[in-house]
Design an enzyme around this catalytic site. Sequence first.
Site, PDB file in Angstrom:
ATOM      1  N   SER A  63       0.840  -1.196   0.000  1.00 56.68           N
ATOM      2  CA  SER A  63       0.000   0.000   0.000  1.00 56.68           C
ATOM      3  C   SER A  63       0.879   1.251   0.000  1.00 56.68           C
ATOM      4  CB  SER A  63      -0.960  -0.029   1.191  1.00 56.68           C
ATOM      5  OG  SER A  63      -1.941   0.972   1.084  1.00 56.68           O
ATOM      6  N   ASP A 104      -9.154  -5.378  -5.049  1.00 56.21           N
ATOM      7  CA  ASP A 104      -8.714  -4.258  -4.210  1.00 56.21           C
ATOM      8  C   ASP A 104      -9.586  -3.040  -4.495  1.00 56.21           C
ATOM      9  OD1 ASP A 104      -7.381  -2.300  -2.775  1.00 56.21           O
ATOM     10  OD2 ASP A 104      -5.389  -2.920  -3.432  1.00 56.21           O
ATOM     11  N   HIS A 119      -7.247  -5.631  -0.806  1.00 62.76           N
ATOM     12  CA  HIS A 119      -6.095  -4.759  -0.569  1.00 62.76           C
ATOM     13  C   HIS A 119      -5.071  -5.390   0.359  1.00 62.76           C
ATOM     14  CE1 HIS A 119      -3.895  -1.045  -0.576  1.00 62.76           C
ATOM     15  NE2 HIS A 119      -4.010  -0.902   0.727  1.00 62.76           N
TER      16      HIS A 119
END
Length: 697
Positions: A554, A642, A674
């Site tokens: 991320s 995601d 995610h």
Amino acid sequence: MESRQITEVYGEVSGFPVPFSAHVSDEQFPEFRVYTVTAEWNQINLVQGCRLHYTQQWTLIADSNNHNSVRTVLPPGPCVPVSGELLRGLSPSRGLRAVVRETGSHQLLEIWDCHGLRKCLNLTTLNKHGRVYDDAQFGCLSWSECENKLLYVAERIKNSSTQTHDESDRNVYCEDWGEALTSKSSLVICVVNLQDSTVGVLQGIPTELSPGQALWAPGSQSVFFVGWYHEPFRLGLKFCSNRRSALFKLDLDGQCDRLSGDNLSVFCPRLSPDRSTLVYLQGQVFGPHSQCLSLQQLDLKSRKTSALLDVINRPEAGEFAGVYEALPSCCWSADSQRVVFSSARRNCKDLFMVDRRSKKVTSLSDSTTDFSKVYGSWKLLTVQRDLLVVCCSGPSTPPTLRVGFLPSAGAAVTWWTLQQPDMTFDFHWAAVDVRPSPEEDNTQYPGLDFGAILVKPSHPLHDARIPLVVFIHGGPHSQFPAEWNCTTAGLAELGFAVLMVNYRGSTGFGQHSILSLIGQIGSQDVKDVQRAVLTALQSDATLDPERVAVIGGSHGGFLSCHLVGQYPEFYRACAARNPVINAATLLGTSDIVDWRYTSVGFQYSYDKIPTAEALAAMLEKSPITHAAQIKAPVLLMLGGRDRRVSPHQGLELYRALKSRASPVRVLWFPEDGHSLSRVDTQADCFLNTALWLSQHL
């Protein structure tokens, strides 16, 4: 390094059970008091590709005249596997246990007592609501004082009597709450009357609210709940404590009143044992999606609210640094005068107690051991009957279950270990304090420092220097505490040193540190990571400066790709999970569009329309602008579902690198989101990351 060796190491480091909740009951005898501690555990089973859930019990015998002195800890009972349980809760008397269980396509409510199953309701066939919520964001299962009613949250059922029969209605778009909450949209609070086995949906909740985290108010004629405002539209809630919400009281006759302030973020209401006071966490709306929070207390008689703990902007050295995470469901002392919680403090997670009378905060973690060599993380599971149940761990010590009684004023906690892992690891680890250079200081928030945790094998596999893997957390407003991390442990077991960096903006360093990153992403955080790496290399001669790689997910993937682009001669390999690559193209696809503006320094409002200025700022701060300079081989791991960072972000970098014949590989997980949290996905990501690092270092 072979795949079989990596798989064996990952199976070893990922297989340790992790306690995630606990409860305590006690019984008084003439000469002693008996405490029963029941812990619930999760454990990964790589063979089946699933997470196992089981319970285990311990019996503690304490002196009758001194309840806080444990005389004996009896050997634990056997582990009891649990199947299909979504929610569970003990009644106030501890004589009844409620369970919401899933079997096939049906959800059942079971009530158990000492004689076995007492009652079972099929919630699905009753057709009063949709699926019961079992997530930490909204879910609850609350007993009334009289033990005749239960409270939970579920999806609203569509009312066929009000629906038209137009075929086009079937495809009308339905909003949800984003990443990891994709099936949750329209919520209702439900009450089960156990006397007549009926289920009802409470009325009176304003239509602009999504209710959750409900609990019975004193007297059981009304309920408290947190209401999240979903107008004009929903934004992603997972990992975001900055969504507009408030604390409400709803009478069973439908009267609903707001108890907290407006235009704030509120969550985790916890009622005191004497049922006189409600504490809850409070933060700001928008801005950083995770932040330093205040702990508020509401006197239910006077309805007056006051701050028990304020936001801490700059913690003093070694002192309490603020509240950054959710409260456990049971966090009160028996006398209703103290609140216990866990929170980040610099590079560690500590256990704290605040006294309501003095507002003094005390650390409860074990000061009799060498903190830096054993446990860097103390997570409170529960405190009941003044008995604390905590999960402790460190980078070389897997999760350990410990208990201790709340101490009297000025005294330390005496800790007993109930369950320790069947092995620990011979890693050397230490917290590293890092200070930016003068030119890297933030002029708006000057003088901030940050930290990192260096983990390395105590006995390197070879005589040569140890290759270094720089591990960067996501968020960006989160933290790498000095706790058990199976990725770090697995890499260290394979012979790598791992540097986990808590750059400015990480939790545990005060609110000013969090705010300092706003508008500075792609610059301040990148320089912080590089500064931490240089600090580690200069202070530890065993690390190899010629073999440095970077990994992260991320925002950690965002920084990983920035580093290999901004320092192309420095890093030899990169592995990024669901990275942000181009914030400008991400703007219209992310469930947290507000953060896309905030991160680059723009104020967000729901009616915000993209401008050339905003898009230019997002592009300028993105790794894609440095893609042409990347020389290090890049491994990308992308989740097809995601909702937070579109997997097409990673593909954008993939195409940029492929067009320049730069080494790049993509792993695509079509059923994952995610966090890439499926058991088989996590194992695959570790295997491929370790192989990639081994090949290129």
